[in-house]
Design a protein around this motif. Structure first.
Motif, PDB file in Angstrom:
ATOM      1  N   PRO A  10       0.831  -1.211   0.000  1.00 17.04           N
ATOM      2  CA  PRO A  10       0.000   0.000   0.000  1.00 17.04           C
ATOM      3  C   PRO A  10       0.856   1.249   0.000  1.00 17.04           C
ATOM      4  O   PRO A  10       2.028   1.236   0.355  1.00 17.04           O
ATOM      5  CB  PRO A  10      -0.804  -0.135   1.294  1.00 17.04           C
ATOM      6  N   VAL A  11       0.250   2.348  -0.416  1.00 17.74           N
ATOM      7  CA  VAL A  11       0.917   3.636  -0.439  1.00 17.74           C
ATOM      8  C   VAL A  11       0.024   4.637   0.274  1.00 17.74           C
ATOM      9  O   VAL A  11      -1.205   4.475   0.304  1.00 17.74           O
ATOM     10  CB  VAL A  11       1.194   4.081  -1.896  1.00 17.74           C
ATOM     11  N   ASP A  12       0.602   5.624   0.883  1.00 20.05           N
ATOM     12  CA  ASP A  12      -0.158   6.677   1.563  1.00 20.05           C
ATOM     13  C   ASP A  12      -0.748   7.612   0.504  1.00 20.05           C
ATOM     14  O   ASP A  12      -0.022   8.287  -0.222  1.00 20.05           O
ATOM     15  CB  ASP A  12       0.760   7.449   2.514  1.00 20.05           C
ATOM     16  N   LEU A  13      -2.059   7.631   0.396  1.00 26.27           N
ATOM     17  CA  LEU A  13      -2.725   8.445  -0.628  1.00 26.27           C
ATOM     18  C   LEU A  13      -2.367   9.920  -0.497  1.00 26.27           C
ATOM     19  O   LEU A  13      -2.320  10.655  -1.498  1.00 26.27           O
ATOM     20  CB  LEU A  13      -4.247   8.251  -0.524  1.00 26.27           C
ATOM     21  N   ARG A  14      -2.084  10.369   0.703  1.00 28.37           N
ATOM     22  CA  ARG A  14      -1.763  11.776   0.909  1.00 28.37           C
ATOM     23  C   ARG A  14      -0.526  12.202   0.123  1.00 28.37           C
ATOM     24  O   ARG A  14      -0.436  13.336  -0.339  1.00 28.37           O
ATOM     25  CB  ARG A  14      -1.530  12.053   2.399  1.00 28.37           C
ATOM     26  N   THR A  15       0.428  11.270  -0.046  1.00 23.10           N
ATOM     27  CA  THR A  15       1.650  11.616  -0.775  1.00 23.10           C
ATOM     28  C   THR A  15       1.388  11.843  -2.259  1.00 23.10           C
ATOM     29  O   THR A  15       2.211  12.452  -2.932  1.00 23.10           O
ATOM     30  CB  THR A  15       2.694  10.496  -0.613  1.00 23.10           C
ATOM     31  N   LEU A  16       0.265  11.341  -2.768  1.00 23.06           N
ATOM     32  CA  LEU A  16      -0.067  11.550  -4.171  1.00 23.06           C
ATOM     33  C   LEU A  16      -0.963  12.761  -4.378  1.00 23.06           C
ATOM     34  O   LEU A  16      -1.021  13.301  -5.481  1.00 23.06           O
ATOM     35  CB  LEU A  16      -0.754  10.295  -4.735  1.00 23.06           C
ATOM     36  N   LEU A  17      -1.676  13.167  -3.341  1.00 24.36           N
ATOM     37  CA  LEU A  17      -2.584  14.308  -3.472  1.00 24.36           C
ATOM     38  C   LEU A  17      -1.935  15.638  -3.095  1.00 24.36           C
ATOM     39  O   LEU A  17      -2.431  16.695  -3.491  1.00 24.36           O
ATOM     40  CB  LEU A  17      -3.832  14.080  -2.600  1.00 24.36           C
ATOM     41  N   VAL A  18      -0.838  15.581  -2.337  1.00 25.45           N
ATOM     42  CA  VAL A  18      -0.219  16.834  -1.900  1.00 25.45           C
ATOM     43  C   VAL A  18       0.325  17.628  -3.078  1.00 25.45           C
ATOM     44  O   VAL A  18       0.513  18.837  -2.996  1.00 25.45           O
ATOM     45  CB  VAL A  18       0.912  16.542  -0.888  1.00 25.45           C
ATOM     46  N   GLN A  19       0.545  16.959  -4.241  1.00 21.91           N
ATOM     47  CA  GLN A  19       1.033  17.662  -5.425  1.00 21.91           C
ATOM     48  C   GLN A  19       0.051  18.722  -5.916  1.00 21.91           C
ATOM     49  O   GLN A  19       0.444  19.679  -6.581  1.00 21.91           O
ATOM     50  CB  GLN A  19       1.269  16.649  -6.549  1.00 21.91           C
ATOM     51  N   TYR A  20      -1.235  18.528  -5.600  1.00 21.05           N
ATOM     52  CA  TYR A  20      -2.241  19.435  -6.129  1.00 21.05           C
ATOM     53  C   TYR A  20      -2.447  20.672  -5.258  1.00 21.05           C
ATOM     54  O   TYR A  20      -3.167  21.586  -5.654  1.00 21.05           O
ATOM     55  CB  TYR A  20      -3.579  18.697  -6.281  1.00 21.05           C
ATOM     56  N   ALA A  21      -1.873  20.686  -4.072  1.00 20.06           N
ATOM     57  CA  ALA A  21      -2.066  21.820  -3.172  1.00 20.06           C
ATOM     58  C   ALA A  21      -1.288  23.029  -3.678  1.00 20.06           C
ATOM     59  O   ALA A  21      -0.086  22.961  -3.903  1.00 20.06           O
ATOM     60  CB  ALA A  21      -1.616  21.452  -1.764  1.00 20.06           C
ATOM     61  N   THR A  22      -1.980  24.138  -3.910  1.00 22.25           N
ATOM     62  CA  THR A  22      -1.362  25.396  -4.346  1.00 22.25           C
ATOM     63  C   THR A  22      -1.988  26.530  -3.553  1.00 22.25           C
ATOM     64  O   THR A  22      -2.731  26.302  -2.594  1.00 22.25           O
ATOM     65  CB  THR A  22      -1.572  25.617  -5.856  1.00 22.25           C
ATOM     66  N   SER A  23      -1.718  27.741  -3.992  1.00 21.49           N
ATOM     67  CA  SER A  23      -2.290  28.898  -3.302  1.00 21.49           C
ATOM     68  C   SER A  23      -3.791  28.985  -3.497  1.00 21.49           C
ATOM     69  O   SER A  23      -4.486  29.632  -2.710  1.00 21.49           O
ATOM     70  CB  SER A  23      -1.625  30.180  -3.807  1.00 21.49           C
ATOM     71  N   THR A  24      -4.325  28.342  -4.558  1.00 20.96           N
ATOM     72  CA  THR A  24      -5.765  28.389  -4.811  1.00 20.96           C
ATOM     73  C   THR A  24      -6.454  27.054  -4.542  1.00 20.96           C
ATOM     74  O   THR A  24      -7.659  26.950  -4.695  1.00 20.96           O
ATOM     75  CB  THR A  24      -6.034  28.796  -6.275  1.00 20.96           C
ATOM     76  N   ILE A  25      -5.687  26.037  -4.191  1.00 22.09           N
ATOM     77  CA  ILE A  25      -6.262  24.728  -3.884  1.00 22.09           C
ATOM     78  C   ILE A  25      -5.856  24.351  -2.470  1.00 22.09           C
ATOM     79  O   ILE A  25      -4.668  24.299  -2.144  1.00 22.09           O
ATOM     80  CB  ILE A  25      -5.770  23.643  -4.868  1.00 22.09           C
ATOM     81  N   GLU A  60      -4.601   5.718  -9.533  1.00 24.63           N
ATOM     82  CA  GLU A  60      -5.793   5.959 -10.342  1.00 24.63           C
ATOM     83  C   GLU A  60      -6.701   6.993  -9.679  1.00 24.63           C
ATOM     84  O   GLU A  60      -7.248   7.873 -10.348  1.00 24.63           O
ATOM     85  CB  GLU A  60      -6.549   4.640 -10.544  1.00 24.63           C
ATOM     86  N   LEU A  61      -6.856   6.893  -8.361  1.00 22.70           N
ATOM     87  CA  LEU A  61      -7.678   7.859  -7.639  1.00 22.70           C
ATOM     88  C   LEU A  61      -7.063   9.251  -7.717  1.00 22.70           C
ATOM     89  O   LEU A  61      -7.767  10.249  -7.913  1.00 22.70           O
ATOM     90  CB  LEU A  61      -7.847   7.416  -6.184  1.00 22.70           C
ATOM     91  N   ALA A  62      -5.739   9.346  -7.562  1.00 25.58           N
ATOM     92  CA  ALA A  62      -5.070  10.642  -7.667  1.00 25.58           C
ATOM     93  C   ALA A  62      -5.235  11.221  -9.067  1.00 25.58           C
ATOM     94  O   ALA A  62      -5.408  12.436  -9.240  1.00 25.58           O
ATOM     95  CB  ALA A  62      -3.588  10.493  -7.322  1.00 25.58           C
ATOM     96  N   ALA A  63      -5.189  10.362 -10.090  1.00 25.53           N
ATOM     97  CA  ALA A  63      -5.377  10.838 -11.458  1.00 25.53           C
ATOM     98  C   ALA A  63      -6.799  11.349 -11.661  1.00 25.53           C
ATOM     99  O   ALA A  63      -7.027  12.338 -12.380  1.00 25.53           O
ATOM    100  CB  ALA A  63      -5.062   9.727 -12.451  1.00 25.53           C
TER     101      ALA A  63
END
Length: 419
Positions: free
Chosen positions: A281-296, A314-317
């Protein structure tokens, strides 16, 4: 505010579990050398050639005292010294029939170095572990059998005793060293964690506040100052993720909206990208943190969110596809929020924006025109995972996409590869 910086790395106090063994060996060598000389002095008249024994014990006395620094620690105890030390012991054993009377040798009398020989074998054990101990004790056993001429009962007993004892001590030393390395590593991690927490506090009290202020002022002023504020906001998000969880994003190319290019992946600092088909398994948070910006804004649980590696990607995509729709249809000023929920049997990720929303019937029209962003990039991915996507949109009130994936999901082989 200025950041307090500490250039020195955290100090970790280390202790050597084998150092007492070296001290004990030092004392053992001195005492056994005196014991061997005492045995010789007590039976001096029984020696056939006492001058040979006197010469050997003179060398043994000088050698033992001169080499005390060599058995002070593992670094000083070199292979060359061990070889020479064992040679002195073996030479004394082989010289015993030359110096002593044949009757005494045949009756099981002690060799000239006597139990001093065990010190040489123990040095091998402490320095190199049980394998080195087995090598040295085997040489001593063979030499004792040659000196005696036949495998007498007492000789075999002494040989086996030294052999077993030295190997046991060597094994204990290896275990102790492994335990010491594990303990040292744990202390280093603990010290690094404390230092990281200290730096995080300092950064939060200074750098993050300054970046947030620059972002707010830039948004008010607009123009080049607004662009500077947007960049400051992105750096704030990245720095906050770094100091809070050690998540490092891969290369990403932000666009003029600040939403960033979708599809890039994030991995743990220092951890190479693993096989996507791996069952680990992988920590899903490590794949979603890429999307965090000043507007997200990314809101995530404080604990890891484990998910099968392929399913997590796949979920991150799918999240990236939802944000891509925000970038295309909600406009540059739109904000988005990502909420991650770790349920007992599933993982739910909600993507919400404050855009104009989707007019009724627009999705069906887009699918009829061949635009399958929502149908395939989002719903199709989750359907392959055994999950689903629910889209709620009210004109003028933004859009919310709820993505649900079972924790035991696996993408259907081949489907994910076609995307």
């Amino acid at each position: 505010m200025a950041v307090r910086q500490k250039t020195a790395s955290p100090r970790v106090m280390r202790m050597s579990v084998e150092q007492p063994l070296w001290r004990a060996l030092t004392g053992y060598r001195i005492l056994t050398m005196l014991y061997a000389i005492g045995l010789f002095a007590n039976s001096y008249e029984g020696f056939a050639r006492p001058w040979v024994a006197v010469a050997y014990f003179s060398v043994l006395f000088v050698w033992t005292l001169a080499t005390l620094p060599k058995v002070a620690n593992a670094a000083s105890c070199t292979k060359r010294f061990l070889t020479a030390d064992l040679t002195v012991a073996l030479t004394g054993i082989l010289l015993t029939p030359v110096a002593d009377a044949h009757e005494r040798v045949a009756s099981g009398g002690p060799t000239m170095p006597s139990i001093w020989t065990a010190g040489s074998v123990l040095a091998f054990a402490i320095k190199g572990g049980w394998r080195w101990a087995a090598f040295a004790s085997t040489l001593v056993a063979v030499t004792n059998l040659v000196e005696r001429g036949s495998p007498a009962r007492d000789t075999v007993h002494n040989v086996v005793l030294v052999w077993v004892a030295s190997i046991a001590i060597g094994y204990v030393v290896e275990v102790a060293r492994a335990s010491e390395r594990t303990l040292a590593r744990a202390l280093e991690i603990e010290a690094a964690t404390r230092e990281r927490e200290r730096l995080a506090r300092d950064i939060h009290d200074s750098v993050l506040q300054v970046l947030a202020m620059v972002q707010r002022r830039g948004a008010v002023l607009g123009g080049e100052a607004g662009e500077l504020g947007r960049m400051a906001g992105e750096q704030e998000v990245a720095l906050r993720a770094l100091v809070s969880g050690g998540l490092v994003s891969g290369p990403r190319t932000p666009d003029h909206t600040g939403l960033g290019a979708p599809g890039t992946l994030v991995h743990l600092a220092g951890e190479p990208d693993s096989d996507p088909d791996s069952p680990d398994p992988v920590d899903l948070r490590t794949l979603l943190v890429q999307y965090a910006t000043s507007t997200i804004t990314l809101s995530e649980p404080g604990a890891p969110v484990p998910l099968a590696r392929a399913a997590a990607k796949e979920l991150a995509a799918a999240v990236g596809a939802a944000l891509d729709n925000v970038r295309k249809h909600a406009g540059e000023g739109a904000r988005a929020w990502i909420l991650v929920e770790d349920e007992p049997d599933s993982v739910v990720v909600t993507v919400r924006d404050d855009g104009p929303g989707i007019p009724e019937g627009r999705l069906a029209q887009a699918e009829g025109e061949g635009r399958l962003g929502v149908a395939q990039s989002i719903r199709g991915r989750l359907r392959d995972l055994g999950g689903g996507a629910e889209l709620i949109s009210v004109p003028g009130q933004g859009t919310e996409v709820e993505l649900t994936v079972p924790k035991d999901s696996r993408p259907a082989r081949g489907k994910a590869e076609k995307r």
